[in-house]
Write a protein that holds these residues in place. Structure first.
Motif, PDB file in Angstrom:
ATOM      1  N   SER A 220       0.706  -1.224  -0.003  1.00 30.23           N
ATOM      2  CA  SER A 220      -0.124  -0.009  -0.013  1.00 30.23           C
ATOM      3  C   SER A 220       0.829   1.266   0.110  1.00 30.23           C
ATOM      4  O   SER A 220       0.541   2.300  -0.658  1.00 30.23           O
ATOM      5  CB  SER A 220      -0.925   0.176   1.123  1.00 30.23           C
ATOM      6  OG  SER A 220      -1.598   1.216   1.343  1.00 30.23           O
ATOM      7  N   ASN A 223       1.467   2.342  -3.469  1.00 24.54           N
ATOM      8  CA  ASN A 223       0.334   2.096  -4.348  1.00 24.54           C
ATOM      9  C   ASN A 223       0.137   3.481  -4.920  1.00 24.54           C
ATOM     10  O   ASN A 223      -0.154   4.476  -4.108  1.00 24.54           O
ATOM     11  CB  ASN A 223      -0.955   1.486  -3.539  1.00 24.54           C
ATOM     12  CG  ASN A 223      -2.151   1.562  -4.492  1.00 24.54           C
ATOM     13  OD1 ASN A 223      -2.806   2.699  -4.563  1.00 24.54           O
ATOM     14  ND2 ASN A 223      -2.447   0.327  -5.020  1.00 24.54           N
ATOM     15  N   ARG A 226      -2.944   5.352  -3.354  1.00 29.51           N
ATOM     16  CA  ARG A 226      -2.759   5.843  -2.150  1.00 29.51           C
ATOM     17  C   ARG A 226      -2.055   7.041  -2.213  1.00 29.51           C
ATOM     18  O   ARG A 226      -2.071   7.882  -1.438  1.00 29.51           O
ATOM     19  CB  ARG A 226      -2.168   4.587  -1.346  1.00 29.51           C
ATOM     20  CG  ARG A 226      -1.393   5.034  -0.032  1.00 29.51           C
ATOM     21  CD  ARG A 226      -2.370   5.288   0.985  1.00 29.51           C
ATOM     22  NE  ARG A 226      -1.569   5.998   2.142  1.00 29.51           N
ATOM     23  CZ  ARG A 226      -2.071   6.328   3.182  1.00 29.51           C
ATOM     24  NH1 ARG A 226      -3.533   5.963   3.488  1.00 29.51           N
ATOM     25  NH2 ARG A 226      -1.504   6.648   4.210  1.00 29.51           N
TER      26      ARG A 226
END
Length: 269
Positions: A220, A223, A226
């Motif tokens: 994450s 990402n 994100r």
């Protein structure tokens, strides 16, 4: 026998002359002297007063005077009044002038200034370490510069680089899930600098960081969606602070630091 009186005379604070004098006295076992330190002597009238006192006390004069005209006047007056006068600085500077083939600055207090600059830098470096990454929000109220930005925008390297320039720097990570410390909104926005970066560049940096740590580069943290949310949140905070924002996407730490220093200097002007 009364203790001899030594006038330690300087155009700065006189620490050097006094230390040399005490070092010399220490070589004479059991001998003592009354040392009268007279700092910031830069006028002929000051020397006249010292000569009068030394003559009355049957004392001697040890001096570190960097301005040639003041030093020469002291030498002339001690010889005229038959007072023992020791010029600590003059002969050394004359020899150095020949050695370096360069004229001295003749500015009093430069050693002390260098010492003060050194300790100021050390204090700034310690400050940057103590208040790195939002560790203690109280530091924000004492900082010369406050850096805000999402993770991996060079906040820590910038803090250390600016500390070497004697700026006290604190930095605060901007994370959507965590509210910034309330102290951040109490400081002068001119002391705050936002560090912005393109999502694509940050994605690359974070992926490389994860790989170097042996972690999955698809986490994450790296990402792209994100990252975009983090940058949007950063924009919100920066706008709320009304602080200057610098795009660090393709800038080296030194380049960004120079921009920040120029901003701080214009603020003081």
């Amino acid at each position: 026998m009364a203790e001899p009186i030594i006038y330690v005379v300087s155009d700065s604070v006189g620490e050097t002359a006094e230390l040399v004098t005490k070092a010399a006295i220490s070589q004479f076992n059991g001998s003592n002297a009354v040392i009268k330190r007279i700092p910031y002597v830069e006028e002929w009238s000051h020397i006249d007063e010292i000569i009068t006192s030394a003559k009355k006390d049957h004392g001697m004069i040890v001096y570190t005077l960097v301005k040639p005209e003041i030093r020469d006047y002291m030498k002339t007056m001690t010889e005229l009044h038959n007072i023992n006068g020791i010029d600590i600085m003059g002969p050394l500077m004359d020899t150095f002038e020949k050695t370096f083939e360069n004229a001295p600055l003749n500015k009093p207090g430069l050693v002390r200034k260098l010492d003060e600059d050194y300790f100021k830098r050390v204090e700034a470096i310690e400050f940057a370490v103590k208040y790195d990454d939002g560790r203690d929000p109280r530091g924000l109220l004492r900082a010369d510069i406050i850096l805000i930005g999402v993770s991996r925008t060079s906040k820590t390297p910038l803090s250390q680089y600016l500390a070497l320039k004697s700026y006290k720097v604190a930095n605060v990570p901007v994370v959507p899930e965590i509210d910034p410390p309330e102290e951040l909104f109490k400081v002068d926005p001119k002391r705050c600098i936002g560090l912005k970066i393109s999502p694509e560049k940050l994605n690359h940096i974070r992926r490389e960081r994860l790989i170097s740590l042996g972690l999955d580069d698809k986490a994450s943290y790296a990402n792209i969606e994100r990252i975009k949310r983090e940058i949007e949140y950063f924009d919100t905070i920066a706008n709320k602070l009304n602080c200057k924002v610098i795009d660090v996407t393709n800038k080296a730490v030194e380049e960004t630091a120079n921009i920040i220093i120029n901003c701080m200097q214009r603020t003081k002007a």
